[in-house]
Design an enzyme around this catalytic site. Structure first.
Site, PDB file in Angstrom:
ATOM      1  N   GLY A  11      35.652 -25.696  27.552  1.00  0.00           N
ATOM      2  CA  GLY A  11      34.746 -26.820  27.823  1.00  0.00           C
ATOM      3  C   GLY A  11      34.815 -27.874  26.734  1.00  0.00           C
ATOM      4  N   ALA A  12      36.052 -28.256  26.352  1.00  0.00           N
ATOM      5  CA  ALA A  12      36.226 -29.104  25.160  1.00  0.00           C
ATOM      6  C   ALA A  12      36.414 -30.585  25.482  1.00  0.00           C
ATOM      7  CB  ALA A  12      37.404 -28.594  24.331  1.00  0.00           C
ATOM      8  N   ASP A  60      37.892 -23.123  35.694  1.00  0.00           N
ATOM      9  CA  ASP A  60      36.498 -22.686  35.653  1.00  0.00           C
ATOM     10  C   ASP A  60      36.439 -21.333  34.928  1.00  0.00           C
ATOM     11  OD1 ASP A  60      34.006 -21.615  36.223  1.00  0.00           O
ATOM     12  OD2 ASP A  60      34.040 -22.182  38.344  1.00  0.00           O
ATOM     13  N   VAL A  61      35.767 -21.295  33.780  1.00  0.00           N
ATOM     14  CA  VAL A  61      35.740 -20.054  32.994  1.00  0.00           C
ATOM     15  C   VAL A  61      35.038 -18.903  33.721  1.00  0.00           C
ATOM     16  CG1 VAL A  61      35.928 -21.102  30.697  1.00  0.00           C
ATOM     17  CG2 VAL A  61      33.655 -20.788  31.732  1.00  0.00           C
ATOM     18  N   ASN A  87      32.601 -22.132  24.377  1.00  0.00           N
ATOM     19  CA  ASN A  87      31.636 -23.245  24.308  1.00  0.00           C
ATOM     20  C   ASN A  87      31.153 -23.695  25.686  1.00  0.00           C
ATOM     21  OD1 ASN A  87      30.530 -25.954  23.109  1.00  0.00           O
ATOM     22  ND2 ASN A  87      32.020 -26.555  24.683  1.00  0.00           N
ATOM     23  N   SER A 139      22.378 -20.315  22.044  1.00  0.00           N
ATOM     24  CA  SER A 139      21.345 -21.360  21.919  1.00  0.00           C
ATOM     25  C   SER A 139      20.120 -20.705  21.293  1.00  0.00           C
ATOM     26  CB  SER A 139      20.974 -21.914  23.296  1.00  0.00           C
ATOM     27  OG  SER A 139      19.772 -22.658  23.198  1.00  0.00           O
ATOM     28  N   TYR A 152      18.872 -20.312  31.848  1.00  0.00           N
ATOM     29  CA  TYR A 152      19.670 -20.676  30.670  1.00  0.00           C
ATOM     30  C   TYR A 152      19.351 -19.751  29.491  1.00  0.00           C
ATOM     31  CZ  TYR A 152      21.629 -23.781  27.052  1.00  0.00           C
ATOM     32  OH  TYR A 152      22.345 -24.312  25.996  1.00  0.00           O
ATOM     33  N   LYS A 156      21.907 -17.169  27.590  1.00  0.00           N
ATOM     34  CA  LYS A 156      22.238 -17.253  26.161  1.00  0.00           C
ATOM     35  C   LYS A 156      21.789 -15.996  25.409  1.00  0.00           C
ATOM     36  CE  LYS A 156      24.252 -21.320  26.283  1.00  0.00           C
ATOM     37  NZ  LYS A 156      25.700 -21.478  25.983  1.00  0.00           N
ATOM     38  N   ILE A 185      20.910 -30.662  20.125  1.00  0.00           N
ATOM     39  CA  ILE A 185      22.095 -31.393  19.666  1.00  0.00           C
ATOM     40  C   ILE A 185      22.310 -32.586  20.596  1.00  0.00           C
ATOM     41  CG2 ILE A 185      24.549 -31.217  19.066  1.00  0.00           C
ATOM     42  CD1 ILE A 185      22.719 -29.277  17.451  1.00  0.00           C
TER      43      ILE A 185
HETATM   44  P1  NAP Z   1      28.371 -30.791  27.443  1.00  0.00           P
HETATM   45  O1  NAP Z   1      28.885 -32.038  26.814  1.00  0.00           O
HETATM   46  O2  NAP Z   1      27.861 -30.836  28.832  1.00  0.00           O
HETATM   47  O3  NAP Z   1      29.520 -29.705  27.300  1.00  0.00           O
HETATM   48  C1  NAP Z   1      29.662 -28.597  28.136  1.00  0.00           C
HETATM   49  C2  NAP Z   1      31.114 -28.512  28.518  1.00  0.00           C
HETATM   50  O4  NAP Z   1      31.335 -27.287  29.250  1.00  0.00           O
HETATM   51  C3  NAP Z   1      31.533 -29.670  29.412  1.00  0.00           C
HETATM   52  O5  NAP Z   1      32.733 -30.249  28.934  1.00  0.00           O
HETATM   53  C4  NAP Z   1      31.721 -28.988  30.763  1.00  0.00           C
HETATM   54  O6  NAP Z   1      32.702 -29.606  31.573  1.00  0.00           O
HETATM   55  C5  NAP Z   1      32.159 -27.609  30.359  1.00  0.00           C
HETATM   56  N1  NAP Z   1      31.964 -26.658  31.443  1.00  0.00           N
HETATM   57  C6  NAP Z   1      30.855 -26.502  32.208  1.00  0.00           C
HETATM   58  N2  NAP Z   1      31.058 -25.544  33.127  1.00  0.00           N
HETATM   59  C7  NAP Z   1      32.322 -25.105  32.943  1.00  0.00           C
HETATM   60  C8  NAP Z   1      33.110 -24.124  33.583  1.00  0.00           C
HETATM   61  N3  NAP Z   1      32.636 -23.391  34.598  1.00  0.00           N
HETATM   62  N4  NAP Z   1      34.380 -23.923  33.144  1.00  0.00           N
HETATM   63  C9  NAP Z   1      34.872 -24.650  32.120  1.00  0.00           C
HETATM   64  N5  NAP Z   1      34.169 -25.586  31.462  1.00  0.00           N
HETATM   65  C10 NAP Z   1      32.906 -25.801  31.874  1.00  0.00           C
HETATM   66  O7  NAP Z   1      27.173 -30.186  26.572  1.00  0.00           O
HETATM   67  P2  NAP Z   1      27.152 -29.627  25.064  1.00  0.00           P
HETATM   68  O8  NAP Z   1      25.813 -29.918  24.578  1.00  0.00           O
HETATM   69  O9  NAP Z   1      28.342 -30.079  24.298  1.00  0.00           O
HETATM   70  O10 NAP Z   1      27.239 -28.044  25.320  1.00  0.00           O
HETATM   71  C11 NAP Z   1      28.225 -27.211  24.738  1.00  0.00           C
HETATM   72  C12 NAP Z   1      27.653 -25.811  24.555  1.00  0.00           C
HETATM   73  O11 NAP Z   1      26.585 -25.878  23.609  1.00  0.00           O
HETATM   74  C13 NAP Z   1      27.076 -25.201  25.822  1.00  0.00           C
HETATM   75  O12 NAP Z   1      27.393 -23.826  25.876  1.00  0.00           O
HETATM   76  C14 NAP Z   1      25.592 -25.391  25.632  1.00  0.00           C
HETATM   77  O13 NAP Z   1      24.847 -24.438  26.357  1.00  0.00           O
HETATM   78  C15 NAP Z   1      25.476 -25.197  24.142  1.00  0.00           C
HETATM   79  N6  NAP Z   1      24.245 -25.739  23.567  1.00  0.00           N
HETATM   80  C16 NAP Z   1      23.991 -27.084  23.585  1.00  0.00           C
HETATM   81  C17 NAP Z   1      22.811 -27.559  23.032  1.00  0.00           C
HETATM   82  C18 NAP Z   1      22.461 -29.013  22.977  1.00  0.00           C
HETATM   83  O14 NAP Z   1      21.349 -29.342  22.540  1.00  0.00           O
HETATM   84  N7  NAP Z   1      23.336 -29.931  23.368  1.00  0.00           N
HETATM   85  C19 NAP Z   1      21.898 -26.654  22.485  1.00  0.00           C
HETATM   86  C20 NAP Z   1      22.189 -25.302  22.502  1.00  0.00           C
HETATM   87  C21 NAP Z   1      23.370 -24.856  23.029  1.00  0.00           C
HETATM   88  P3  NAP Z   1      32.298 -30.505  32.860  1.00  0.00           P
HETATM   89  O15 NAP Z   1      31.178 -31.391  32.414  1.00  0.00           O
HETATM   90  O16 NAP Z   1      33.556 -31.215  33.175  1.00  0.00           O
HETATM   91  O17 NAP Z   1      31.859 -29.550  33.923  1.00  0.00           O
END
Ligand code: NAP
Length: 242
Positions: A11-12, A60-61, A87, A139, A152, A156, A185
């Protein structure tokens, strides 16, 4: 530190995953990433600017066979896998009593089963080499729970349980497995919140601001560079949970 090492980041294409890929590229690693619907051109360009060789695979992971094929492609391309960062993740918030079955299932399947799928296939390769580091992005709500996020938070919390179990199983084979638990974040996942909602959240953040993806990425590269830390959850949350 990571010169000639191969790092997988799922998911990068965006947010924290992009920052993690760029962080490892800046430390000398080659980057294999997977992406879902958003395209990863920016991430690839930023990594290549740092001198990294890159591989990007769409998929899709949560699909067991995709995880297997993706792992094989990385092995074939780079010959090694040294670090895995799980991620990829989604949210689908709803109060528990109103949550539809598929809203629960989708989040668990992507966040928890997706992590299992990648750990299983990559660890099978790492155990043969008797070295490797796995970092799963959890998380803080997996520790505390959160109203509106039963799916969610459960996913996690599951990632944290999976991390600790994998750490116990893999330690004797020279593989570490840790989790990073971000708080709030600033990414596309959180930009849907209004300024008022954010201000309310920041009241409970001692550092009084949202974190940046790069601040999470530093914690991930730190854990990947350690050989005597395993089974831990490192919160990157401005002090929200302590
Ligand atoms: P984000 O920008 O939405 O990143 C998530 C990424 O995961 C996106 O690029 C998405 O791709 C990809 N993804 C989703 N479903 C997928 C699948 N089935 N297979 C492969 N890739 C997939 O949000 P982020 O905040 O950077 O989140 C990254 C990680 O940090 C997540 O695990 C999230 O739960 C965790 N996290 C985030 C926060 C926060 O405050 N932002 C807090 C705690 C934890 P598409 O959009 O193309 O589907």
């Amino acid at each position: 530190m990571f010169k000639d090492k191969t790092v997988i980041v799922t998911g990068a294409a965006s947010g924290i995953g992009q920052a993690i890929a760029v962080e490892f590229a800046s430390l000398g690693a080659n980057i294999a990433l997977c992406y879902h619907s958003r395209t990863p051109e920016t991430t690839l360009a930023l990594c290549e600017e740092k001198g990294a060789k890159t591989l990007a695979v769409q998929g899709d992971v949560s699909d067991f066979n995709f995880a297997k094929e993706f792992t094989k492609k990385v092995k074939d391309e780079f010959g090694t896998i040294d670090v895995l960062v799980n991620n990829a993740g989604i949210t689908n918030d709803m109060l528990l009593v109103m949550m539809k079955e598929e809203e629960f299932d989708n989040v668990i399947t992507t966040n928890l089963k997706g992590t299992f799928n990648m750990v299983k296939h990559v660890a099978s390769f790492m155990v043969k080499k008797r070295t490797g580091a796995i970092i799963n992005i959890a998380s803080v709500v997996g520790i505390t729970g959160n109203a509106g996020q039963a799916n969610y938070a459960a996913s996690k919390a599951g990632v944290i349980g999976l991390t600790k179990s994998a750490a116990k199983e893999l330690a004797a084979r020279g593989i570490t497995c840790n989790a990073v638990a971000p708080g709030f974040i600033e990414t596309s996942m959180t930009e849907i919140l209004t300024d008022d909602q954010k201000a309310e959240i920041f009241k409970n953040v001692p550092i009084k601001r949202g974190g940046q993806p790069e601040e999470v990425a530093k914690a991930v590269s730190f854990l990947a560079s350690q050989s005597y830390i395993t089974g831990q959850v490192l919160n990157v949350d401005g002090g929200m949970v302590m």
